[in-house]
Enzyme design. Structure first.
Site, short mmCIF file in Angstrom:
data_model
loop_
_atom_site.label_atom_id
_atom_site.label_comp_id
_atom_site.label_asym_id
_atom_site.label_seq_id
_atom_site.Cartn_x
_atom_site.Cartn_y
_atom_site.Cartn_z
N GLU A 1 36.48 29.07 47.86
CA GLU A 1 35.27 29.64 47.61
C GLU A 1 35.13 31.32 47.68
O GLU A 1 34.28 31.90 47.62
CB GLU A 1 34.39 29.00 48.40
CG GLU A 1 33.78 27.49 47.99
CD GLU A 1 33.46 27.42 46.48
OE1 GLU A 1 32.52 28.41 46.21
OE2 GLU A 1 33.76 26.39 45.83
N PRO B 1 34.79 37.89 41.77
CA PRO B 1 34.00 37.80 40.47
C PRO B 1 32.57 38.48 40.69
O PRO B 1 31.88 38.76 39.75
CB PRO B 1 33.74 36.06 39.95
CG PRO B 1 34.18 35.41 41.18
CD PRO B 1 35.08 36.39 42.13
N ARG C 1 50.86 51.58 34.22
CA ARG C 1 50.96 52.04 32.85
C ARG C 1 50.59 53.73 32.96
O ARG C 1 50.97 54.37 32.06
CB ARG C 1 50.08 51.64 31.67
CG ARG C 1 50.45 50.22 31.25
CD ARG C 1 49.59 49.47 30.37
NE ARG C 1 49.13 50.40 29.18
CZ ARG C 1 50.09 50.49 28.10
NH1 ARG C 1 51.18 49.75 27.92
NH2 ARG C 1 49.39 51.32 27.18
N ASP D 1 45.43 54.91 23.58
CA ASP D 1 45.07 53.42 23.70
C ASP D 1 43.47 53.18 23.66
O ASP D 1 42.95 54.29 23.99
CB ASP D 1 45.56 53.28 25.11
CG ASP D 1 46.99 52.43 25.20
OD1 ASP D 1 47.39 52.42 24.25
OD2 ASP D 1 47.55 52.42 26.42
N1 SAM Z 1 32.89 31.24 44.72
C1 SAM Z 1 33.20 32.54 44.13
C2 SAM Z 1 32.01 33.12 43.36
O1 SAM Z 1 31.23 32.32 43.04
O2 SAM Z 1 31.86 34.34 43.56
C3 SAM Z 1 34.47 32.30 43.01
C4 SAM Z 1 35.54 32.01 43.86
S1 SAM Z 1 37.05 31.73 42.86
C5 SAM Z 1 37.05 30.16 42.40
C6 SAM Z 1 38.36 31.98 43.87
C7 SAM Z 1 38.94 33.23 43.95
O3 SAM Z 1 39.36 33.82 42.44
C8 SAM Z 1 38.12 34.70 44.43
O4 SAM Z 1 37.86 34.62 45.58
C9 SAM Z 1 38.53 35.63 43.65
O5 SAM Z 1 39.77 36.25 44.49
C10 SAM Z 1 39.26 35.20 42.39
N2 SAM Z 1 38.51 35.45 40.97
C11 SAM Z 1 38.09 34.35 40.26
N3 SAM Z 1 37.28 35.00 39.34
C12 SAM Z 1 37.73 36.41 39.54
C13 SAM Z 1 37.26 37.46 38.51
N4 SAM Z 1 36.65 37.20 37.68
N5 SAM Z 1 37.63 38.70 38.88
C14 SAM Z 1 38.40 38.91 39.95
N6 SAM Z 1 38.90 37.89 41.08
C15 SAM Z 1 38.48 36.51 40.63
#
Ligand code: SAM
Length: 272
Positions: free
Chosen positions: A125, A98, A163, A178
């Site tokens: 995490e 994220p 796609r 699209d």
């Molecule tokens: N502690 C991290 C942070 O606050 O950035 C969040 C970890 S999340 C609970 C667990 C995993 O989900 C991440 O390591 C990532 O691979 C994935 N993930 C969660 N949200 C995501 C998003 N919006 N885009 C891409 N990957 C995401």
């Protein structure tokens, strides 16, 4: 196009990749997908892939060794090191997080051009930062929210990129029309019946006049984008006629009585 996906939950991908467009693309030999279980690369006898964070705090962190060993097995240590040293990317190594850059259609096109990408799905995490220092070339987020793992974001990227692979979509017009393909949101669609519960399909779509249909669709796309995602208009390719139409929309908003004086809009909108 080849995708390598590193995950602790390979089973999550099964049903998604065994249906619809991705399956057809795989069956046609246009796309191949290899799912790698990170646990298989854990060296200890319990196959541990996560550990407590240094410095304390809640949650667990994915360990560096299993992910690096998996990447080296897939791509070779030399390629990974060279990409980091030179910045010249042959195979993007993408960490889903994220905290990454927001994924969009332009990025999907960029990834498709490489012909081969690697996706690392985080859990808990997230991953030990040294994975980024040693191997990752792109950190990508699919939106400003937090999911429990990178598997669904990886599926999003696989589908968006698939796609774009030539030959995957039966009708390549979709790629041009699209939402986001041209920088605008797409116009609304209708199919039979022509009337449902008092709602009519816009007359213009039944007219058989292709030029009029094209003009109406363009204006609907412009109107939708202006209403819902005005930020996109800054980067969209717009003609003089488009700009005049948008100015008219703006004028109408500022003084609704100017609507009568709108010379540009294709009038036959949907009946509501
Ligand atoms: N502690 C991290 C942070 O606050 O950035 C969040 C970890 S999340 C609970 C667990 C995993 O989900 C991440 O390591 C990532 O691979 C994935 N993930 C969660 N949200 C995501 C998003 N919006 N885009 C891409 N990957 C995401």
């Amino acid at each position: 196009m080849h995708f390598d996906i590193l995950t602790l939950f390979p089973g999550l991908f099964e049903s998604v990749f065994r249906e619809s467009i991705v399956k057809r693309a795989v069956d046609a030999g246009l796309v191949s997908i290899a799912i790698h279980n990170i646990r298989d690369y854990a060296q200890d006898k319990h196959h541990v892939t996560d550990d407590a964070p240094y410095g304390g705090g809640g949650g667990m962190v994915m360990k560096v060794e299993p992910i690096i060993l998996a990447l080296e097995d897939i791509l070779g240590a030399e390629l990974i090191a060279r990409q980091k040293q030179t910045g010249e990317i042959q195979v993007p190594i993408i960490l889903l997080t994220p905290a990454g850059r927001l994924f969009n259609q332009e990025m999907a096109r960029e990834f498709e051009r490489y012909g081969h990408i690697v996706l690392i799905c985080g859990r808990y995490e997230g991953v030990d930062e040294r994975i980024c220092e040693l191997a990752v070339t792109h950190e990508v987020s699919i939106g400003d929210y937090v999911l429990s793992g990178g598997e669904i974001p990886a599926m999003v990227i696989v589908e968006a990129v698939t796609r774009l692979v030539p030959g995957v979509l039966g009708d390549m017009r979709a790629l041009i029309e699209d939402s986001h393909a041209s920088g605008l949101l797409e116009y609304p669609h209708y199919t039979r019946p022509a009337e449902f519960r008092g709602l009519q399909v816009p007359e213009v779509l039944l007219s058989g006049d292709h030029a009029k249909v094209a003009r109406w669709r363009r204006q609907q796309a412009l109107r939708r984008t202006w209403e819902r995602r005005p930020d996109l208009l800054k980067r969209a390719k717009l003609s003089e006629e488009d700009r005049r139409f948008l100015e008219t929309l703006q004028q109408q908003k500022e003084s609704p009585e100017a609507e009568e004086a709108c010379p540009h809009e294709e009038r036959e909108g949907p009946a509501h």
